[in-house]
Design a protein around this motif. Structure first.
Motif, PDB file in Angstrom:
ATOM      1  N   ILE A 153      -0.327   5.978  -6.806  1.00 22.01           N
ATOM      2  CA  ILE A 153      -1.659   5.650  -7.313  1.00 22.01           C
ATOM      3  C   ILE A 153      -2.296   4.463  -6.591  1.00 22.01           C
ATOM      4  N   LEU A 154      -1.579   3.379  -6.460  1.00 18.29           N
ATOM      5  CA  LEU A 154      -2.105   2.150  -5.863  1.00 18.29           C
ATOM      6  C   LEU A 154      -1.503   1.908  -4.495  1.00 18.29           C
ATOM      7  N   PRO A 155      -2.237   1.370  -3.584  1.00 15.22           N
ATOM      8  CA  PRO A 155      -3.634   0.940  -3.635  1.00 15.22           C
ATOM      9  C   PRO A 155      -4.564   2.114  -3.338  1.00 15.22           C
ATOM     10  N   PRO A 156      -5.880   1.866  -3.359  1.00 15.52           N
ATOM     11  CA  PRO A 156      -6.806   2.921  -2.923  1.00 15.52           C
ATOM     12  C   PRO A 156      -6.431   3.378  -1.515  1.00 15.52           C
ATOM     13  N   ARG A 157      -6.731   4.585  -1.175  1.00 17.66           N
ATOM     14  CA  ARG A 157      -6.280   5.208   0.076  1.00 17.66           C
ATOM     15  C   ARG A 157      -6.623   4.443   1.355  1.00 17.66           C
ATOM     16  N   ARG A 158      -7.680   3.666   1.365  1.00 12.08           N
ATOM     17  CA  ARG A 158      -8.074   2.957   2.586  1.00 12.08           C
ATOM     18  C   ARG A 158      -7.188   1.753   2.877  1.00 12.08           C
ATOM     19  N   TYR A 159      -6.377   1.335   1.936  1.00 10.44           N
ATOM     20  CA  TYR A 159      -5.599   0.113   2.074  1.00 10.44           C
ATOM     21  C   TYR A 159      -4.106   0.407   2.191  1.00 10.44           C
ATOM     22  N   ASP A 160      -3.405  -0.486   2.890  1.00  9.75           N
ATOM     23  CA  ASP A 160      -1.950  -0.341   3.029  1.00  9.75           C
ATOM     24  C   ASP A 160      -1.225  -0.820   1.779  1.00  9.75           C
ATOM     25  N   ALA A 161      -1.721  -1.911   1.191  1.00  8.80           N
ATOM     26  CA  ALA A 161      -1.048  -2.523   0.049  1.00  8.80           C
ATOM     27  C   ALA A 161      -2.057  -3.303  -0.779  1.00  8.80           C
ATOM     28  N   ILE A 162      -1.665  -3.580  -2.016  1.00  8.37           N
ATOM     29  CA  ILE A 162      -2.480  -4.413  -2.890  1.00  8.37           C
ATOM     30  C   ILE A 162      -1.536  -5.314  -3.684  1.00  8.37           C
ATOM     31  N   ASN A 163      -1.941  -6.564  -3.818  1.00  6.16           N
ATOM     32  CA  ASN A 163      -1.142  -7.555  -4.525  1.00  6.16           C
ATOM     33  C   ASN A 163      -1.737  -7.736  -5.915  1.00  6.16           C
ATOM     34  N   ILE A 164      -0.954  -7.423  -6.925  1.00  5.02           N
ATOM     35  CA  ILE A 164      -1.385  -7.616  -8.303  1.00  5.02           C
ATOM     36  C   ILE A 164      -0.382  -8.547  -8.958  1.00  5.02           C
ATOM     37  N   ILE A 165      -0.856  -9.719  -9.306  1.00  5.75           N
ATOM     38  CA  ILE A 165      -0.078 -10.817  -9.889  1.00  5.75           C
ATOM     39  C   ILE A 165       1.270 -11.054  -9.180  1.00  5.75           C
ATOM     40  N   GLY A 166       1.234 -10.983  -7.871  1.00  7.08           N
ATOM     41  CA  GLY A 166       2.429 -11.280  -7.085  1.00  7.08           C
ATOM     42  C   GLY A 166       3.339 -10.089  -6.820  1.00  7.08           C
ATOM     43  N   LEU A 167       2.960  -8.920  -7.288  1.00  8.10           N
ATOM     44  CA  LEU A 167       3.715  -7.695  -7.018  1.00  8.10           C
ATOM     45  C   LEU A 167       2.964  -6.898  -5.963  1.00  8.10           C
ATOM     46  N   LEU A 168       3.677  -6.392  -4.983  1.00  5.03           N
ATOM     47  CA  LEU A 168       3.053  -5.658  -3.888  1.00  5.03           C
ATOM     48  C   LEU A 168       3.163  -4.160  -4.151  1.00  5.03           C
ATOM     49  N   PHE A 169       2.013  -3.523  -4.358  1.00  7.64           N
ATOM     50  CA  PHE A 169       1.960  -2.085  -4.590  1.00  7.64           C
ATOM     51  C   PHE A 169       1.561  -1.392  -3.298  1.00  7.64           C
ATOM     52  N   CYS A 170       2.286  -0.322  -2.942  1.00  7.04           N
ATOM     53  CA  CYS A 170       1.922   0.471  -1.772  1.00  7.04           C
ATOM     54  C   CYS A 170       2.245   1.932  -2.069  1.00  7.04           C
ATOM     55  N   ARG A 171       1.551   2.787  -1.367  1.00  9.50           N
ATOM     56  CA  ARG A 171       1.783   4.219  -1.557  1.00  9.50           C
ATOM     57  C   ARG A 171       3.097   4.637  -0.923  1.00  9.50           C
ATOM     58  N   LYS A 172       3.712   5.629  -1.497  1.00  5.73           N
ATOM     59  CA  LYS A 172       4.958   6.145  -0.933  1.00  5.73           C
ATOM     60  C   LYS A 172       4.709   6.610   0.490  1.00  5.73           C
ATOM     61  N   GLY A 173       5.623   6.279   1.386  1.00  2.35           N
ATOM     62  CA  GLY A 173       5.500   6.685   2.780  1.00  2.35           C
ATOM     63  C   GLY A 173       4.734   5.709   3.651  1.00  2.35           C
ATOM     64  N   THR A 174       4.123   4.681   3.065  1.00  2.00           N
ATOM     65  CA  THR A 174       3.389   3.687   3.847  1.00  2.00           C
ATOM     66  C   THR A 174       4.375   2.734   4.492  1.00  2.00           C
ATOM     67  N   HIS A 175       4.182   2.474   5.770  1.00  2.00           N
ATOM     68  CA  HIS A 175       5.039   1.521   6.483  1.00  2.00           C
ATOM     69  C   HIS A 175       4.507   0.113   6.233  1.00  2.00           C
ATOM     70  N   ILE A 176       5.298  -0.709   5.580  1.00  2.00           N
ATOM     71  CA  ILE A 176       4.908  -2.083   5.274  1.00  2.00           C
ATOM     72  C   ILE A 176       5.578  -3.004   6.288  1.00  2.00           C
ATOM     73  N   THR A 177       4.750  -3.650   7.104  1.00  2.00           N
ATOM     74  CA  THR A 177       5.250  -4.547   8.150  1.00  2.00           C
ATOM     75  C   THR A 177       5.449  -5.956   7.595  1.00  2.00           C
ATOM     76  N   PRO A 178       6.211  -6.783   8.295  1.00  2.00           N
ATOM     77  CA  PRO A 178       6.345  -8.184   7.872  1.00  2.00           C
ATOM     78  C   PRO A 178       4.993  -8.907   7.812  1.00  2.00           C
ATOM     79  N   ASP A 179       4.068  -8.544   8.697  1.00  2.00           N
ATOM     80  CA  ASP A 179       2.733  -9.163   8.680  1.00  2.00           C
ATOM     81  C   ASP A 179       1.982  -8.829   7.391  1.00  2.00           C
ATOM     82  N   ILE A 180       2.093  -7.587   6.942  1.00  2.00           N
ATOM     83  CA  ILE A 180       1.430  -7.187   5.694  1.00  2.00           C
ATOM     84  C   ILE A 180       2.045  -7.942   4.525  1.00  2.00           C
ATOM     85  N   VAL A 181       3.363  -8.041   4.492  1.00  2.00           N
ATOM     86  CA  VAL A 181       4.031  -8.776   3.419  1.00  2.00           C
ATOM     87  C   VAL A 181       3.582 -10.238   3.436  1.00  2.00           C
TER      88      VAL A 181
END
Length: 117
Positions: free
Chosen positions: A8-36
């Protein structure tokens, strides 16, 4: 930082979204150290402003920046700080409190030093 993969989160245009310190990303999204790191900078901003204060300030600043040329999201001071320093592994170790405030001023335009041919 806890990473929560979901459909569900984040909206499709985004790699990740931070909600109160938790990082939400879609399944299959590659999360790089820079994004973190980008999202860790946001978490630090949230702690400084209070979590609710962060979201209120973010929304108000986004509204004020809507009339600006370009995408309002990229003009928000929180985003500008996070994008400017997401490729610096030690940034959070030496970051000053409220460093995002220096980004409140309008970005100065740099002249293109290349000459047209």
């Amino acid at each position: 930082m806890k990473i929560i993969r979901n459909r569900i989160l984040p909206p499709r245009r985004y790699d990740a979204i931070n909600i109160i310190g938790l990082l939400f990303c879609r399944k299959g999204t590659h999360i790089t150290p820079d994004i973190v790191r980008h999202e860790q900078i946001h978490t630090r901003q949230m702690v400084e402003t209070g979590f609710i204060g962060f979201y209120i300030w973010y929304f108000i600043e986004w509204l004020f920046r809507l009339p600006m040329k370009g995408n309002a999201y990229h003009h928000i001071s929180f985003e500008r700080e996070a994008y400017d320093h997401m490729d610096e592994p030690d940034y959070l170790k030496h970051r000053r409190h409220y460093a995002w405030m220096k980004y409140l001023k309008r970005r100065k335009r740099h002249r293109n030093r290349r000459q047209s041919r």
